[in-house]
Design a protein around this motif. Structure first.
Motif, mmCIF file in Angstrom:
data_model
loop_
_atom_site.group_PDB
_atom_site.id
_atom_site.type_symbol
_atom_site.label_atom_id
_atom_site.label_comp_id
_atom_site.label_asym_id
_atom_site.label_seq_id
_atom_site.Cartn_x
_atom_site.Cartn_y
_atom_site.Cartn_z
ATOM 1 N N ARG A 31 28.759 -50.306 -7.266
ATOM 2 C CA ARG A 31 29.645 -49.317 -7.890
ATOM 3 C C ARG A 31 29.147 -47.918 -7.544
ATOM 4 N N ILE A 70 42.516 -48.215 -3.640
ATOM 5 C CA ILE A 70 41.417 -48.460 -4.584
ATOM 6 C C ILE A 70 41.935 -48.409 -6.008
ATOM 7 N N GLN A 71 41.434 -49.307 -6.835
ATOM 8 C CA GLN A 71 41.767 -49.351 -8.251
ATOM 9 C C GLN A 71 40.467 -49.283 -9.039
ATOM 10 N N ALA A 72 40.313 -48.229 -9.827
ATOM 11 C CA ALA A 72 39.128 -48.070 -10.668
ATOM 12 C C ALA A 72 39.442 -48.605 -12.058
ATOM 13 N N TYR A 78 35.577 -51.860 -9.423
ATOM 14 C CA TYR A 78 36.600 -51.408 -8.481
ATOM 15 C C TYR A 78 37.233 -52.604 -7.779
ATOM 16 N N LEU A 80 39.265 -52.773 -4.188
ATOM 17 C CA LEU A 80 39.593 -51.870 -3.091
ATOM 18 C C LEU A 80 39.907 -52.636 -1.824
#
Length: 203
Positions: A31, A70-72, A78, A80
């Motif tokens: 991360r 990307i998705q946080a 994440y 991605l």
């Protein structure tokens, strides 16, 4: 010329230039790797360790990828998509204070214009059809036929169900022709199995 690269060493995961690799990032050190990459150039270098152990030696060739989608998540994880940019050759691992490992590497100068002969392409497709049928895979062959040589060979090399050493050998193949020939050999090798027995693996 060499470059400093932040690496994600992951067994069984190889990335080729021009292709995509989905990743789920959950370990704190990786991360941190993603966070650092987002601040700098959005680049992460994928490379396989030689064995599944903390701090294990690395193989000599990997691929630099750029973070695309990307998705946080709220908990810091994440999801991605890493988009392959270029292969690299490991020069040395660096002594760093970051949680993630870093290396000095040389970027490959690829021949983007290399293509297969009609005979090579035809031979590959015949072997791929035989392998897919033996393994019970459903393939849209019309779509396959429309792919350019590089996308086809690299794409199959990336997703094929081979062991990590075999996938590494494909990544390290110097030319598209060499990778195609090796891929055909591996499909023939992995396609050999006796009814109900586990498919053989290349050691």
């Amino acid at each position: 010329m060499t470059r400093r690269l932040s690496i994600f060493p992951l067994t069984g995961a190889v990335l080729f230039p021009g292709l995509q690799l989905p990743l789920h990032i959950f370990e704190p050190r990786y991360r941190a790797l993603v966070g650092d990459a987002l601040i700098r150039d959005r680049q992460i270098a994928m490379i396989q360790p030689q064995r599944a152990a903390e701090g294990a030696p690395l193989y000599r060739v990997g691929c630099v990828g750029r973070i695309g989608e990307i998705q946080a998540m709220d908990d810091g994880r994440y999801n991605l998509i890493l988009e392959g940019i270029a292969r690299f050759r490991l020069v040395r691992e660096l002594d760093v204070t970051t949680a993630f490992r870093q290396v000095e590497a040389e970027i490959y100068d690829e021949d983007e214009d290399e293509t297969l002969t009609h005979a090579q392409r035809g031979g590959f497709e015949r072997e791929a059809r035989r392998f897919a049928e033996n393994q019970g895979y459903s393939v849209d062959w019309d779509s396959v036929e429309r792919l350019d040589d590089r996308t086809l060979i690299n794409g199959v090399s990336q997703i094929a169900p081979f062991d990590p050493a075999s996938k590494q050998a494909l990544l390290e193949a110097e030319t598209l022709t060499e990778r195609c020939e090796l891929l055909v050999q591996l499909m023939q090798f992995y396609g050999r199995h006796d009814g109900g027995e586990e498919i053989v693996t290349l050691q």
